[in-house]
Design a protein around this motif. Structure first.
Motif, PDB file in Angstrom:
ATOM      1  N   GLU A  35      18.984 -10.502  24.683  1.00  8.33           N
ATOM      2  CA  GLU A  35      18.495  -9.138  24.869  1.00  8.33           C
ATOM      3  C   GLU A  35      19.274  -8.303  23.862  1.00  8.33           C
ATOM      4  O   GLU A  35      20.503  -8.359  23.817  1.00  8.33           O
ATOM      5  N   ALA A  36      18.576  -7.560  23.019  1.00 12.44           N
ATOM      6  CA  ALA A  36      19.248  -6.824  21.951  1.00 12.44           C
ATOM      7  C   ALA A  36      18.866  -5.354  21.980  1.00 12.44           C
ATOM      8  O   ALA A  36      17.746  -4.983  22.326  1.00 12.44           O
ATOM      9  N   SER A  37      19.832  -4.536  21.595  1.00 10.07           N
ATOM     10  CA  SER A  37      19.658  -3.099  21.473  1.00 10.07           C
ATOM     11  C   SER A  37      20.325  -2.704  20.160  1.00 10.07           C
ATOM     12  O   SER A  37      21.273  -3.368  19.717  1.00 10.07           O
ATOM     13  N   PHE A  38      19.847  -1.637  19.519  1.00  7.44           N
ATOM     14  CA  PHE A  38      20.327  -1.276  18.180  1.00  7.44           C
ATOM     15  C   PHE A  38      20.533   0.230  18.098  1.00  7.44           C
ATOM     16  O   PHE A  38      19.706   0.997  18.586  1.00  7.44           O
ATOM     17  N   MET A  39      21.637   0.636  17.440  1.00  6.59           N
ATOM     18  CA  MET A  39      21.879   2.067  17.229  1.00  6.59           C
ATOM     19  C   MET A  39      22.445   2.315  15.835  1.00  6.59           C
ATOM     20  O   MET A  39      23.350   1.620  15.395  1.00  6.59           O
ATOM     21  N   PHE A  40      21.896   3.330  15.174  1.00 10.34           N
ATOM     22  CA  PHE A  40      22.441   3.824  13.916  1.00 10.34           C
ATOM     23  C   PHE A  40      23.454   4.906  14.273  1.00 10.34           C
ATOM     24  O   PHE A  40      23.143   5.838  15.021  1.00 10.34           O
ATOM     25  N   LEU A  41      24.660   4.784  13.741  1.00  4.33           N
ATOM     26  CA  LEU A  41      25.760   5.689  14.073  1.00  4.33           C
ATOM     27  C   LEU A  41      26.447   6.146  12.793  1.00  4.33           C
ATOM     28  O   LEU A  41      26.529   5.391  11.819  1.00  4.33           O
ATOM     29  N   GLY A  42      26.979   7.342  12.782  1.00  2.00           N
ATOM     30  CA  GLY A  42      27.681   7.847  11.607  1.00  2.00           C
ATOM     31  C   GLY A  42      26.741   7.894  10.411  1.00  2.00           C
ATOM     32  O   GLY A  42      25.589   8.303  10.522  1.00  2.00           O
ATOM     33  N   ARG A  43      27.233   7.420   9.275  1.00  2.00           N
ATOM     34  CA  ARG A  43      26.419   7.441   8.061  1.00  2.00           C
ATOM     35  C   ARG A  43      25.207   6.536   8.160  1.00  2.00           C
ATOM     36  O   ARG A  43      24.283   6.635   7.366  1.00  2.00           O
ATOM     37  N   GLY A  44      25.176   5.664   9.147  1.00  2.00           N
ATOM     38  CA  GLY A  44      24.016   4.813   9.354  1.00  2.00           C
ATOM     39  C   GLY A  44      22.747   5.612   9.596  1.00  2.00           C
ATOM     40  O   GLY A  44      21.647   5.163   9.274  1.00  2.00           O
ATOM     41  N   VAL A  45      22.875   6.816  10.142  1.00  2.00           N
ATOM     42  CA  VAL A  45      21.718   7.660  10.416  1.00  2.00           C
ATOM     43  C   VAL A  45      20.996   8.024   9.118  1.00  2.00           C
ATOM     44  O   VAL A  45      19.779   8.196   9.102  1.00  2.00           O
ATOM     45  N   GLU A  46      21.741   8.108   8.016  1.00  2.00           N
ATOM     46  CA  GLU A  46      21.124   8.425   6.711  1.00  2.00           C
ATOM     47  C   GLU A  46      20.016   7.436   6.350  1.00  2.00           C
ATOM     48  O   GLU A  46      19.084   7.790   5.635  1.00  2.00           O
ATOM     49  N   TYR A  47      20.140   6.220   6.824  1.00  2.00           N
ATOM     50  CA  TYR A  47      19.166   5.176   6.506  1.00  2.00           C
ATOM     51  C   TYR A  47      17.781   5.527   7.027  1.00  2.00           C
ATOM     52  O   TYR A  47      16.780   5.008   6.545  1.00  2.00           O
ATOM     53  N   LEU A  48      17.706   6.433   7.981  1.00  2.00           N
ATOM     54  CA  LEU A  48      16.438   6.789   8.629  1.00  2.00           C
ATOM     55  C   LEU A  48      15.731   7.985   7.990  1.00  2.00           C
ATOM     56  O   LEU A  48      14.733   8.461   8.522  1.00  2.00           O
ATOM     57  N   MET A  49      16.221   8.454   6.865  1.00  2.00           N
ATOM     58  CA  MET A  49      15.623   9.638   6.238  1.00  2.00           C
ATOM     59  C   MET A  49      14.209   9.368   5.743  1.00  2.00           C
ATOM     60  O   MET A  49      13.957   8.398   5.042  1.00  2.00           O
ATOM     61  N   LYS A  50      13.280  10.247   6.142  1.00  2.00           N
ATOM     62  CA  LYS A  50      11.861  10.117   5.788  1.00  2.00           C
ATOM     63  C   LYS A  50      11.614  10.148   4.286  1.00  2.00           C
ATOM     64  O   LYS A  50      10.691   9.516   3.797  1.00  2.00           O
ATOM     65  N   ASN A  51      12.403  10.926   3.554  1.00  2.00           N
ATOM     66  CA  ASN A  51      12.144  11.104   2.129  1.00  2.00           C
ATOM     67  C   ASN A  51      12.884  10.110   1.235  1.00  2.00           C
ATOM     68  O   ASN A  51      12.845  10.235   0.011  1.00  2.00           O
ATOM     69  N   ALA A  52      13.525   9.121   1.826  1.00  2.00           N
ATOM     70  CA  ALA A  52      14.238   8.115   1.034  1.00  2.00           C
ATOM     71  C   ALA A  52      13.247   7.222   0.296  1.00  2.00           C
ATOM     72  O   ALA A  52      12.118   7.015   0.748  1.00  2.00           O
ATOM     73  N   ALA A  53      13.670   6.696  -0.835  1.00  2.00           N
ATOM     74  CA  ALA A  53      12.808   5.838  -1.654  1.00  2.00           C
ATOM     75  C   ALA A  53      12.326   4.608  -0.886  1.00  2.00           C
ATOM     76  O   ALA A  53      11.230   4.118  -1.120  1.00  2.00           O
ATOM     77  N   ASN A  54      13.134   4.118   0.038  1.00  2.00           N
ATOM     78  CA  ASN A  54      12.785   2.900   0.784  1.00  2.00           C
ATOM     79  C   ASN A  54      12.260   3.204   2.189  1.00  2.00           C
ATOM     80  O   ASN A  54      12.262   2.341   3.058  1.00  2.00           O
ATOM     81  N   ALA A  55      11.771   4.412   2.427  1.00  2.00           N
ATOM     82  CA  ALA A  55      11.347   4.828   3.770  1.00  2.00           C
ATOM     83  C   ALA A  55      10.252   3.933   4.345  1.00  2.00           C
ATOM     84  O   ALA A  55      10.258   3.632   5.545  1.00  2.00           O
ATOM     85  N   ASP A  56       9.318   3.479   3.519  1.00  2.00           N
ATOM     86  CA  ASP A  56       8.252   2.604   4.032  1.00  2.00           C
ATOM     87  C   ASP A  56       8.826   1.284   4.534  1.00  2.00           C
ATOM     88  O   ASP A  56       8.415   0.781   5.582  1.00  2.00           O
ATOM     89  N   GLU A  57       9.786   0.733   3.808  1.00  2.00           N
ATOM     90  CA  GLU A  57      10.434  -0.518   4.228  1.00  2.00           C
ATOM     91  C   GLU A  57      11.213  -0.303   5.528  1.00  2.00           C
ATOM     92  O   GLU A  57      11.200  -1.152   6.422  1.00  2.00           O
ATOM     93  N   VAL A  58      11.884   0.833   5.635  1.00  2.00           N
ATOM     94  CA  VAL A  58      12.645   1.141   6.845  1.00  2.00           C
ATOM     95  C   VAL A  58      11.704   1.234   8.040  1.00  2.00           C
ATOM     96  O   VAL A  58      11.991   0.690   9.108  1.00  2.00           O
ATOM     97  N   ARG A  59      10.572   1.889   7.863  1.00  2.00           N
ATOM     98  CA  ARG A  59       9.582   1.984   8.947  1.00  2.00           C
ATOM     99  C   ARG A  59       9.146   0.584   9.410  1.00  2.00           C
ATOM    100  O   ARG A  59       9.027   0.331  10.610  1.00  2.00           O
ATOM    101  N   LYS A  60       8.935  -0.307   8.454  1.00  2.00           N
ATOM    102  CA  LYS A  60       8.544  -1.686   8.788  1.00  2.00           C
ATOM    103  C   LYS A  60       9.645  -2.382   9.580  1.00  2.00           C
ATOM    104  O   LYS A  60       9.368  -3.092  10.553  1.00  2.00           O
TER     105      LYS A  60
END
Length: 115
Positions: A35-60
């Motif tokens: 059973e797994a759960s995941f959280m972005f914390l600290g600078r990890g939240v930056e990875y979720l930015m909509k306008n990032a070049a890799n946003a489509d990959e992140v969504r996937k």
């Protein structure tokens, strides 16, 4: 059943480490039945930015985790500290208070793994 709570503190400056965290969670869920759960914390939240070049990959990646049964969250306190608002982040990731969420997961029997 083993319960794993993956915390990712790596951001856009270390995409390899973010990918390792995501693949670790997916592998634990799919290959070990954890059973797994995941959280972005600290600078990890930056990875979720909509306008990032890799946003489509992140969504996937987020969708893959959710389809595998992994709940995905980000720390709203970290986001605020980075000057990020919810509308700047990819949809479908739950905002939580990182410390409170972590304490809850530990109380539920999750083991914390951080990247």
């Amino acid at each position: 059943m083993v319960k794993i709570f993956v915390i990712c503190t790596a951001g856009r400056d270390d995409i390899n480490r973010v990918n390792m965290a995501i693949n670790f969670a997916l592998g634990a869920r799919k290959n070990a039945g954890a059973e797994a759960s995941f959280m972005f914390l600290g600078r990890g939240v930056e990875y979720l930015m909509k306008n990032a070049a890799n946003a489509d990959e992140v969504r996937k990646q987020i969708e893959q985790m959710k389809q595998a049964g992994i709940d995905v969250a980000y720390c709203s306190v970290s986001a605020k500290g980075l000057g990020l608002t919810p509308d700047m982040l990819i949809d479908g990731v739950e905002p939580v208070m990182g410390g409170v969420h972590t304490a809850k997961k530990i109380q539920e029997g999750y083991e914390v793994v951080s990247f």
